[in-house]
Design a protein around this motif. Sequence first.
Motif, PDB file in Angstrom:
ATOM      1  N   GLY A  55       0.804  -1.223   0.000  1.00 54.42           N
ATOM      2  CA  GLY A  55       0.000   0.000   0.000  1.00 54.42           C
ATOM      3  C   GLY A  55       0.831   1.264   0.000  1.00 54.42           C
ATOM      4  O   GLY A  55       0.343   2.322  -0.401  1.00 54.42           O
ATOM      5  N   GLY A  56       2.091   1.189   0.419  1.00 56.21           N
ATOM      6  CA  GLY A  56       2.943   2.376   0.437  1.00 56.21           C
ATOM      7  C   GLY A  56       3.877   2.482  -0.753  1.00 56.21           C
ATOM      8  O   GLY A  56       4.681   3.424  -0.831  1.00 56.21           O
ATOM      9  N   LEU A  57       3.800   1.539  -1.690  1.00 54.66           N
ATOM     10  CA  LEU A  57       4.702   1.550  -2.843  1.00 54.66           C
ATOM     11  C   LEU A  57       4.482   2.800  -3.683  1.00 54.66           C
ATOM     12  O   LEU A  57       3.352   3.152  -4.013  1.00 54.66           O
ATOM     13  CB  LEU A  57       4.472   0.304  -3.697  1.00 54.66           C
ATOM     14  N   GLN A  58       5.590   3.457  -4.066  1.00 56.38           N
ATOM     15  CA  GLN A  58       5.501   4.691  -4.842  1.00 56.38           C
ATOM     16  C   GLN A  58       6.072   4.563  -6.251  1.00 56.38           C
ATOM     17  O   GLN A  58       5.660   5.298  -7.145  1.00 56.38           O
ATOM     18  CB  GLN A  58       6.224   5.817  -4.101  1.00 56.38           C
ATOM     19  N   VAL A  59       7.013   3.628  -6.451  1.00 56.32           N
ATOM     20  CA  VAL A  59       7.640   3.459  -7.768  1.00 56.32           C
ATOM     21  C   VAL A  59       7.613   1.985  -8.137  1.00 56.32           C
ATOM     22  O   VAL A  59       8.083   1.135  -7.366  1.00 56.32           O
ATOM     23  CB  VAL A  59       9.098   3.973  -7.769  1.00 56.32           C
ATOM     24  N   LEU A  60       7.054   1.674  -9.311  1.00 56.96           N
ATOM     25  CA  LEU A  60       7.031   0.309  -9.824  1.00 56.96           C
ATOM     26  C   LEU A  60       7.560   0.317 -11.254  1.00 56.96           C
ATOM     27  O   LEU A  60       7.033   1.017 -12.114  1.00 56.96           O
ATOM     28  CB  LEU A  60       5.612  -0.256  -9.792  1.00 56.96           C
ATOM     29  N   ASP A  61       8.611  -0.469 -11.480  1.00 55.68           N
ATOM     30  CA  ASP A  61       9.237  -0.537 -12.801  1.00 55.68           C
ATOM     31  C   ASP A  61       8.978  -1.916 -13.410  1.00 55.68           C
ATOM     32  O   ASP A  61       9.485  -2.924 -12.916  1.00 55.68           O
ATOM     33  CB  ASP A  61      10.747  -0.294 -12.672  1.00 55.68           C
ATOM     34  N   LEU A  62       8.166  -1.947 -14.466  1.00 56.35           N
ATOM     35  CA  LEU A  62       7.875  -3.179 -15.203  1.00 56.35           C
ATOM     36  C   LEU A  62       8.351  -3.075 -16.646  1.00 56.35           C
ATOM     37  O   LEU A  62       7.822  -3.755 -17.535  1.00 56.35           O
ATOM     38  CB  LEU A  62       6.377  -3.473 -15.168  1.00 56.35           C
ATOM     39  N   SER A  63       9.328  -2.268 -16.898  1.00 56.76           N
ATOM     40  CA  SER A  63       9.794  -2.046 -18.267  1.00 56.76           C
ATOM     41  C   SER A  63      10.565  -3.259 -18.792  1.00 56.76           C
ATOM     42  O   SER A  63      11.086  -4.072 -18.029  1.00 56.76           O
ATOM     43  CB  SER A  63      10.695  -0.801 -18.310  1.00 56.76           C
ATOM     44  N   SER A  64      10.580  -3.380 -20.115  1.00 58.12           N
ATOM     45  CA  SER A  64      11.378  -4.398 -20.817  1.00 58.12           C
ATOM     46  C   SER A  64      11.010  -5.824 -20.407  1.00 58.12           C
ATOM     47  O   SER A  64      11.892  -6.665 -20.183  1.00 58.12           O
ATOM     48  CB  SER A  64      12.882  -4.145 -20.578  1.00 58.12           C
ATOM     49  N   ASN A  65       9.724  -6.099 -20.335  1.00 58.06           N
ATOM     50  CA  ASN A  65       9.260  -7.442 -19.980  1.00 58.06           C
ATOM     51  C   ASN A  65       8.455  -8.105 -21.094  1.00 58.06           C
ATOM     52  O   ASN A  65       7.826  -9.148 -20.862  1.00 58.06           O
ATOM     53  CB  ASN A  65       8.419  -7.391 -18.705  1.00 58.06           C
ATOM     54  N   SER A  66       8.434  -7.510 -22.263  1.00 51.99           N
ATOM     55  CA  SER A  66       7.682  -8.052 -23.402  1.00 51.99           C
ATOM     56  C   SER A  66       6.204  -8.228 -23.083  1.00 51.99           C
ATOM     57  O   SER A  66       5.545  -9.147 -23.594  1.00 51.99           O
ATOM     58  CB  SER A  66       8.276  -9.397 -23.857  1.00 51.99           C
ATOM     59  N   LEU A  67       5.657  -7.362 -22.258  1.00 50.20           N
ATOM     60  CA  LEU A  67       4.247  -7.432 -21.898  1.00 50.20           C
ATOM     61  C   LEU A  67       3.382  -7.096 -23.107  1.00 50.20           C
ATOM     62  O   LEU A  67       3.570  -6.062 -23.742  1.00 50.20           O
ATOM     63  CB  LEU A  67       3.936  -6.464 -20.757  1.00 50.20           C
ATOM     64  N   ILE A  68       2.429  -7.965 -23.402  1.00 43.73           N
ATOM     65  CA  ILE A  68       1.498  -7.731 -24.506  1.00 43.73           C
ATOM     66  C   ILE A  68       0.222  -7.065 -23.998  1.00 43.73           C
ATOM     67  O   ILE A  68      -0.381  -6.255 -24.692  1.00 43.73           O
ATOM     68  CB  ILE A  68       1.174  -9.052 -25.226  1.00 43.73           C
ATOM     69  N   TYR A  69      -0.176  -7.427 -22.788  1.00 45.21           N
ATOM     70  CA  TYR A  69      -1.395  -6.863 -22.208  1.00 45.21           C
ATOM     71  C   TYR A  69      -1.197  -6.729 -20.702  1.00 45.21           C
ATOM     72  O   TYR A  69      -0.282  -7.300 -20.111  1.00 45.21           O
ATOM     73  CB  TYR A  69      -2.597  -7.762 -22.485  1.00 45.21           C
ATOM     74  N   LEU A  70      -2.076  -5.959 -20.094  1.00 45.98           N
ATOM     75  CA  LEU A  70      -2.089  -5.792 -18.645  1.00 45.98           C
ATOM     76  C   LEU A  70      -3.447  -6.255 -18.129  1.00 45.98           C
ATOM     77  O   LEU A  70      -4.476  -5.765 -18.587  1.00 45.98           O
ATOM     78  CB  LEU A  70      -1.856  -4.334 -18.259  1.00 45.98           C
ATOM     79  N   PRO A  71      -3.481  -7.223 -17.204  1.00 45.39           N
ATOM     80  CA  PRO A  71      -4.759  -7.697 -16.682  1.00 45.39           C
ATOM     81  C   PRO A  71      -5.552  -6.561 -16.044  1.00 45.39           C
ATOM     82  O   PRO A  71      -4.968  -5.624 -15.485  1.00 45.39           O
ATOM     83  CB  PRO A  71      -4.346  -8.743 -15.635  1.00 45.39           C
ATOM     84  N   PRO A  72      -6.876  -6.609 -16.116  1.00 43.03           N
ATOM     85  CA  PRO A  72      -7.694  -5.561 -15.490  1.00 43.03           C
ATOM     86  C   PRO A  72      -7.398  -5.431 -14.002  1.00 43.03           C
ATOM     87  O   PRO A  72      -7.212  -6.431 -13.308  1.00 43.03           O
ATOM     88  CB  PRO A  72      -9.138  -6.052 -15.726  1.00 43.03           C
ATOM     89  N   ARG A  73      -7.318  -4.180 -13.536  1.00 48.02           N
ATOM     90  CA  ARG A  73      -7.152  -3.860 -12.121  1.00 48.02           C
ATOM     91  C   ARG A  73      -5.873  -4.437 -11.523  1.00 48.02           C
ATOM     92  O   ARG A  73      -5.789  -4.702 -10.321  1.00 48.02           O
ATOM     93  CB  ARG A  73      -8.368  -4.346 -11.317  1.00 48.02           C
ATOM     94  N   ILE A  74      -4.852  -4.612 -12.350  1.00 46.65           N
ATOM     95  CA  ILE A  74      -3.590  -5.165 -11.853  1.00 46.65           C
ATOM     96  C   ILE A  74      -2.947  -4.264 -10.809  1.00 46.65           C
ATOM     97  O   ILE A  74      -2.263  -4.734  -9.899  1.00 46.65           O
ATOM     98  CB  ILE A  74      -2.610  -5.414 -13.034  1.00 46.65           C
ATOM     99  N   PHE A  75      -3.206  -2.955 -10.885  1.00 44.86           N
ATOM    100  CA  PHE A  75      -2.577  -2.013  -9.950  1.00 44.86           C
ATOM    101  C   PHE A  75      -3.566  -1.471  -8.913  1.00 44.86           C
ATOM    102  O   PHE A  75      -3.269  -0.485  -8.235  1.00 44.86           O
ATOM    103  CB  PHE A  75      -1.976  -0.830 -10.726  1.00 44.86           C
ATOM    104  N   SER A  76      -4.709  -2.109  -8.797  1.00 43.24           N
ATOM    105  CA  SER A  76      -5.782  -1.538  -7.973  1.00 43.24           C
ATOM    106  C   SER A  76      -5.439  -1.460  -6.491  1.00 43.24           C
ATOM    107  O   SER A  76      -6.050  -0.680  -5.758  1.00 43.24           O
ATOM    108  CB  SER A  76      -7.076  -2.350  -8.153  1.00 43.24           C
ATOM    109  N   HIS A  77      -4.462  -2.247  -6.015  1.00 41.03           N
ATOM    110  CA  HIS A  77      -4.086  -2.234  -4.604  1.00 41.03           C
ATOM    111  C   HIS A  77      -2.832  -1.402  -4.344  1.00 41.03           C
ATOM    112  O   HIS A  77      -2.239  -1.483  -3.265  1.00 41.03           O
ATOM    113  CB  HIS A  77      -3.869  -3.667  -4.100  1.00 41.03           C
ATOM    114  N   LEU A  78      -2.443  -0.621  -5.327  1.00 36.87           N
ATOM    115  CA  LEU A  78      -1.240   0.209  -5.193  1.00 36.87           C
ATOM    116  C   LEU A  78      -1.656   1.674  -5.171  1.00 36.87           C
ATOM    117  O   LEU A  78      -1.237   2.481  -6.004  1.00 36.87           O
ATOM    118  CB  LEU A  78      -0.262  -0.060  -6.343  1.00 36.87           C
ATOM    119  N   GLY A  79      -2.474   2.031  -4.192  1.00 31.87           N
ATOM    120  CA  GLY A  79      -3.071   3.363  -4.153  1.00 31.87           C
ATOM    121  C   GLY A  79      -2.092   4.499  -3.951  1.00 31.87           C
ATOM    122  O   GLY A  79      -2.421   5.650  -4.243  1.00 31.87           O
TER     123      GLY A  79
END
Length: 370
Positions: free
Chosen positions: A156-180
Amino acid sequence: MLNQGLRVVLLALVYALSVHASSCPPRCECSEAAQTVKCVSKDLQNIPTGIPGYTKNLFITGNQIDRIGPESFRGLENVTTLSLSNNRIFEVESHTFSSLRNLRSLDMSSNQLTLIHPEAFTVQSRVLRELNLSRALYNHSSVTDLTTALRWSTLGGLQVLDLSSNSLIYLPPRIFSHLGSLRRLQLANNSLVAIYNDTFTGLEHLEELDLTLNALKTFQEEGLRELEHLPRTQLLLGENPYTCTCGIESFATWLNGSQSRVGDMEHVVCAFPADLRNTSLLTVGELALGCHRAGEGDNLALQTSYVFLGIVLGFVGLMFLFVLYLNRKGIKKRIYDMRDACREVWEGYHYRYEIDSDPRLSQVSTSADI
């Protein structure tokens, strides 16, 4: 006495140095002054034991570690910065980092994460601020595991998330919903083809979103709605293969009204077609694409086709009536012949019915036949 005192001091220093030296794990470098331990490119198979308790900065990188679990970091409550990059880690068990009560920055980049347990990123104190997972996801199925881990873990306190360069094609719905509390989300250098509904749900405090170097050809209506849900977010949208055809009009219009929010507008340009390559999407509109004129032309052609079809059908109908008129006598004769034939058949059936219904006539008919 002075020499004896000096000797005692020297012996104490040597003893202290030997204690500190012995407390440093083999093949690692330890600095109590900097509160740092480095185990870099030493072909380690596991997280080394015996890491000093004073350690705040722990760098275990470039090794051959394949899994980590709750036992890996016990007794390291003072660690605030942990780097595990480039270790070929494929499995992260639940509660791996639970004992790191002061962990603020976790770098797991350049690994091969295949199995991420549901509570892999659970941190008891919730003080983790930065999580680097760039070049860390081994395949597309690990994205599903990551989604579950982000929802179940205490970030809940996370401020920076780096998911770059992972060959992501899609992002699941609400994947970040708990990272307010997230402030910066880095998704650059993936293969994202579209942004869908609920992709960025829950990111009300996001300040920067990096979508550069993906496979975005345009933003459809639902993607634009997702961006509208992030009114305070600085967007990086450049270096994508935008296709400047009529379908990109809505995105171009949105860009013209949101220039202050896009931090790399100079790189938001057309990649296709060739005659519009490197043209800014700010200048691509109805005049450049000719979408409305093309639409009007299509409607006119469709209307012309309907008119022509009506004329052809009308001409065929007239020809049919004309043929009927020329053959009216023959047609009349055929109708009369058909009428007479039907009458004869009917009279025959009627006569047969009368014979069958009267026994006397039936006997006469039989004797006549003999």
